[in-house]
Enzyme design. Structure first.
Site, short mmCIF file in Angstrom:
data_model
loop_
_atom_site.label_atom_id
_atom_site.label_comp_id
_atom_site.label_asym_id
_atom_site.label_seq_id
_atom_site.Cartn_x
_atom_site.Cartn_y
_atom_site.Cartn_z
N LYS A 54 -9.32 1.49 -4.39
CA LYS A 54 -8.03 1.41 -6.25
C LYS A 54 -8.85 0.53 -6.86
O LYS A 54 -9.31 0.70 -8.20
CB LYS A 54 -7.51 1.04 -6.20
CG LYS A 54 -6.24 1.78 -4.86
CD LYS A 54 -4.66 0.57 -4.73
CE LYS A 54 -4.26 2.25 -3.96
NZ LYS A 54 -2.75 1.77 -3.08
N GLN A 98 1.41 -3.05 -2.71
CA GLN A 98 0.91 -2.20 -1.23
C GLN A 98 1.38 -2.16 -0.10
O GLN A 98 1.69 -4.06 0.13
CB GLN A 98 -0.93 -2.72 -0.87
CG GLN A 98 -1.26 -2.38 -0.21
CD GLN A 98 -1.58 -0.90 -0.75
OE1 GLN A 98 -2.46 -0.67 -2.09
NE2 GLN A 98 -1.96 0.00 0.50
N ASP A 123 3.04 3.67 -8.34
CA ASP A 123 3.33 4.18 -6.63
C ASP A 123 4.48 5.65 -7.13
O ASP A 123 4.85 6.39 -6.46
CB ASP A 123 3.72 3.11 -5.98
CG ASP A 123 2.83 3.07 -5.06
OD1 ASP A 123 1.79 4.11 -4.92
OD2 ASP A 123 2.91 2.02 -5.02
N1 GUN Z 1 0.43 2.23 1.81
C1 GUN Z 1 -0.10 3.61 2.67
N2 GUN Z 1 0.13 4.66 1.11
C2 GUN Z 1 1.01 3.70 0.34
C3 GUN Z 1 0.70 3.86 -1.22
O1 GUN Z 1 0.52 5.59 -1.08
N3 GUN Z 1 1.21 3.14 -1.91
C4 GUN Z 1 1.61 1.86 -1.73
N4 GUN Z 1 1.93 0.70 -2.89
N5 GUN Z 1 1.22 1.61 -0.20
C5 GUN Z 1 0.48 2.50 0.20
#
Ligand code: GUN
Length: 287
Positions: A54, A98, A123
């Site tokens: 990211k 996350q 998200d």
């Molecule tokens: N962990 C696995 N997929 C995701 C996601 O789409 N967003 C976040 N914040 N954590 C994750």
């Protein structure tokens, strides 16, 4: 006959290029640099890889990227205070915590995610954004399912009137996928661990979305010949071997199109996050 393989790389590049152009316009017109803060708590190795990806994408596209690393021992109170600080920070337009959180604070995940300002919720997990998605006025939509739809569109695969079957009912993928596909006029069936006669249902699917987190669970005889198969699973079965929720080698002989793992929809998730940062900035500056 072998299916067309839908590689995420090409689609992700297109989505990121559109985001990059939007970001440039925002910088020129409003003198604003989009900012994304990603909070990672603890040392989950998979999460560390995702967060690094990211960060890299942000740098490529001209987004200010702030990675907030907090120790495994972080309390709910400390994490909420950090979110409050980022909510108030005018240089940050997107906030992402996350997942998964460490076991000690995992049970507070909802309370923690709900603390993020819905306008900065890149998200799309905040109840306000979930509600908007369900009522058909989407603002910030979860990146992985949104990426699957974007990929179908870019690949020229029609959704309208098709029977889509989703295996998995998670808040991150299965449930938002249901609403995105329904909004595009698919007839949608959601299957899960308690579904009876699963294979009979999946064999009816024109579009089959596997998102239940079971390595290579979907076999060739669960797929209708010519179906489009989207594999959202990422499972580590050996130290260096990642597989999806679909038995790819077998499925590729039955489907008309299929996403590989790795190299499939995972790459779109990050691209859609970049797109969501652009959407969030626009919401906040009224562009
Ligand atoms: N962990 C696995 N997929 C995701 C996601 O789409 N967003 C976040 N914040 N954590 C994750």
């Amino acid at each position: 006959m072998s299916a067309k393989i839908l590689y995420g790389k090409e689609f992700a590049a297109q989505i990121k290029e559109s985001a990059r152009i939007e970001i440039e316009k925002i910088k020129n017109k409003f003198n604003v640099t989009p900012g994304l803060a990603v909070i990672i708590v603890g040392e989950n190795p998979a999460s560390q890889v995702y967060v690094r990806n990211k960060h890299k994408s942000c740098e490529e596209l001209g987004i200010k990227s702030v990675v907030v690393e907090m120790p495994e021992s972080t309390t709910k109170k400390e994490l909420l205070a950090k979110i409050d600080e980022l909510n108030a920070d005018k240089t940050i337009h997107g906030i992402l915590v996350q997942l998964p959180l460490p076991n000690a604070i995992k049970s507070y995940s909802d309370e923690i995610l709900n603390r993020i300002d819905p306008m900065k919720d890149v998200d799309g997990f905040h109840p306000m954004n979930v509600g908007k998605l369900v009522t058909g006025t989407p603002a910030l939509v979860p990146c992985t399912p949104a990426g699957c739809i974007e990929m179908l569109d870019l690949a020229g695969i029609p959704i309208d009137g098709k029977h889509a079957v989703i295996i998995g009912r998670s808040n991150i993928v299965g449930k938002p996928m249901l609403h995105l596909l329904m909004a595009r006029h698919a007839t949608v069936t959601v299957c899960h661990s308690h579904t009876k006669h699963l294979a009979e249902i999946t064999r009816e699917a024109d579009i089959l979305v596997a998102a239940m987190g079971k390595p290579q669970f979907v076999k060739a005889d669960m797929i209708k010949p010519g179906a489009v198969v989207i594999d959202v699973g990422i499972n580590r079965i050996e130290p260096k071997k990642l597989v999806g929720d679909v038995d790819f080698e077998a499925a590729v002989e039955v489907a008309s199109a299929i996403t590989p793992v790795p190299g499939g929809v995972g790459l779109l998730t990050v691209a859609m996050l970049m797109k969501n940062v652009v959407t969030a900035v626009k919401l906040q500056i009224g562009a």
